[in-house]
Scaffold this motif. Structure first.
Motif, PDB file in Angstrom:
ATOM      1  N   ILE A 122      31.855  47.342  36.130  1.00  0.00           N
ATOM      2  CA  ILE A 122      32.553  46.829  37.308  1.00  0.00           C
ATOM      3  C   ILE A 122      33.838  46.165  36.843  1.00  0.00           C
ATOM      4  CG2 ILE A 122      32.442  45.303  39.305  1.00  0.00           C
ATOM      5  CD1 ILE A 122      30.444  47.588  39.429  1.00  0.00           C
ATOM      6  N   LEU A 123      34.964  46.595  37.406  1.00  0.00           N
ATOM      7  CA  LEU A 123      36.260  46.018  37.071  1.00  0.00           C
ATOM      8  C   LEU A 123      36.726  45.148  38.227  1.00  0.00           C
ATOM      9  CD1 LEU A 123      38.815  45.780  35.292  1.00  0.00           C
ATOM     10  CD2 LEU A 123      39.683  47.837  36.453  1.00  0.00           C
ATOM     11  N   CYS A 124      36.879  43.854  37.971  1.00  0.00           N
ATOM     12  CA  CYS A 124      37.435  42.908  38.933  1.00  0.00           C
ATOM     13  C   CYS A 124      38.828  42.507  38.451  1.00  0.00           C
ATOM     14  CB  CYS A 124      36.554  41.662  39.050  1.00  0.00           C
ATOM     15  SG  CYS A 124      34.861  41.984  39.578  1.00  0.00           S
ATOM     16  N   PHE A 125      39.760  42.323  39.378  1.00  0.00           N
ATOM     17  CA  PHE A 125      41.126  41.996  38.980  1.00  0.00           C
ATOM     18  C   PHE A 125      41.827  41.245  40.103  1.00  0.00           C
ATOM     19  CE2 PHE A 125      40.872  46.169  40.854  1.00  0.00           C
ATOM     20  CZ  PHE A 125      41.924  46.223  41.751  1.00  0.00           C
ATOM     21  N   THR A 126      42.883  40.529  39.736  1.00  0.00           N
ATOM     22  CA  THR A 126      43.696  39.836  40.730  1.00  0.00           C
ATOM     23  C   THR A 126      44.884  40.713  41.111  1.00  0.00           C
ATOM     24  OG1 THR A 126      44.975  38.702  39.020  1.00  0.00           O
ATOM     25  CG2 THR A 126      43.023  37.575  39.856  1.00  0.00           C
ATOM     26  N   ASP A 127      45.525  40.371  42.238  1.00  0.00           N
ATOM     27  CA  ASP A 127      46.584  41.251  42.747  1.00  0.00           C
ATOM     28  C   ASP A 127      47.799  41.322  41.833  1.00  0.00           C
ATOM     29  OD1 ASP A 127      47.697  38.758  43.200  1.00  0.00           O
ATOM     30  OD2 ASP A 127      47.589  38.888  45.387  1.00  0.00           O
ATOM     31  N   GLY A 128      47.980  40.314  40.961  1.00  0.00           N
ATOM     32  CA  GLY A 128      49.106  40.360  40.050  1.00  0.00           C
ATOM     33  C   GLY A 128      49.054  41.531  39.089  1.00  0.00           C
TER      34      GLY A 128
END
Length: 401
Positions: free
Chosen positions: A332-338
């Motif tokens: 699972i890859l989680c990331f912020t909008d930046g």
């Protein structure tokens, strides 16, 4: 009857050479000043004929391994993690041996609780299985000691820091758990950029029995305001998580904490996940955050789209908890909008499609989550011309089944 069998065995409790070597270090570890840990290790390694000892720690940008200074330790420039022998040891968490004209250079990972602080490098005239066993155990012991002493010294921080760090970044790094954790059923790895100026992005995780908890947040704004909001959000998340409430209640608790401390127009986007490590059951709540990506067989098979509630601080309704069952090997890859909203080389927005393309190039069967997360973050940074006008954070989670 049990006592008799024990007496018959008459176990040998005499001190072997290996126990003596480890025991000498262990007996004094609690009283060692932080700057003496490396020299004490060098003294122990010398007893098996080791020389040119280096304790190499990962820098905050995850680009170099930096020699720890100290008496008896080999000095030198920071060594690149990419395309180097010491980097291969670090990224794979496996020892690497290199034949030299005057012996063998042995690299051993410094593993601590599933994380890896760096690498122990030693030169020996020759190496056998006894040497390998002793070096491996010495490295494990020293990794634990480094982790313990890191809580009350700036010595290791200064070694790892490659450039000045903003006050906001100091706050964020003090909040973080270890950047990586590897256990039999799960692995987690995260990257924060820009490492020395990050402000509003953060993540947190905890393994409690057979449940992994993970959260990623992005506080609005930049600088100290964002760092302060992130601190409150992570503190509220930990407090609620430790009371064992449900994901939807964790959101409500975080929401109240931000709303009570900051102006009405201040908010934090967030994502909270809970994974049953025995079952693969993944639950999550999305509060205005980019949807995570499910990677199966090293391909992004879907975005984990779900009903979203308002960002934390805006007083949203109790959120709906989404759920999916993972299969062994899923990531699972989680990331912020930046990470996806930055403009590539000052042109068009980078976008999720390009992120997916790079996942397909970098995520391979022979690569652990720590190596993939690091390479993915660094590759995206290079693709956008080393420009990061917003925090860009990612966390990669693997369920091993």
């Amino acid at each position: 009857m049990t006592v008799g069998r024990y007496e018959d065995r008459n176990p040998d409790r005499s001190e072997s050479f290996g126990e003596m070597l480890l025991g000498r270090l262990l007996d004094h570890a609690h009283a060692l000043p932080p700057e003496r840990v490396g020299p004490a290790l060098a003294d122990a390694v010398a007893l098996i004929g080791g020389r040119e000892v280096q304790v190499l720690l990962q820098d905050y940008e995850q680009e170099h391994l930096v020699p720890l200074p100290g008496d008896g330790l080999e000095d030198g420039r920071p060594l690149p993690i990419d395309d180097s022998t010491v980097g291969r040891c670090f990224l794979t968490s496996h020892p690497v041996e290199v034949p030299l004209a005057n012996g063998v250079r042995v690299h051993v990972p410094l593993l601590d609780g599933g994380d890896q602080a760096g690498v122990l490098a030693v030169t020996l005239d020759a190496v056998d299985d006894d040497d390998r066993r002793i070096l491996r155990r010495l490295a494990h012991l020293v990794a634990d000691v480094l982790q313990t002493k890191n809580g009350y010294t700036d010595f290791f921080f200064r070694t790892r820091r490659g450039e000045p760090m903003s006050v906001a970044a100091e706050i964020q790094w003090s909040l973080l758990p270890p950047l990586a954790m590897t256990m039999p059923r799960i692995a987690v790895a995260g990257v924060l950029e820009p490492a020395y100026d990050v402000a509003g992005d953060s993540f947190d995780y905890a393994l409690n029995g057979d449940v992994l908890h993970l959260a990623m947040i992005d506080a609005m704004g930049h600088g100290l305001d964002a760092a302060t909001m992130a601190t409150v959000a992570i503190g509220a998340y930990r407090h609620a998580r430790r009371t064992s409430v449900e994901l939807s209640e964790i959101y409500l608790f975080m929401d109240r904490a931000i709303a009570e401390q900051f102006a009405p127009d201040h908010f934090v986007t967030a994502q909270m996940l809970r994974l049953g490590t025995g079952t693969g059951r993944l639950q999550w709540v999305n509060a205005g955050h980019p949807a995570p990506m499910l990677i199966r067989d090293h391909r992004v098979v879907r975005r984990l789209n779900s009903p979203t509630t308002l960002p934390v601080g805006f007083g949203g309704d109790q959120p709906q908890v989404s759920e999916v069952t993972l299969v062994p090997g899923d990531r699972i890859l989680c990331f912020t909008d930046g990470l996806v909203e930055e403009h590539e080389s000052r042109q068009e927005e980078f976008g999720e499609d390009q992120l997916i393309d790079w996942v397909h190039r970098l995520d391979r069967a022979d690569r652990g989550v720590r190596a993939v997360a690091r390479d993915l973050s660094h590759t995206l940074r290079r693709a956008r011309g080393e420009t990061t006008t917003d925090d860009a954070t990612l966390v990669l989670l693997e369920w091993r089944g």
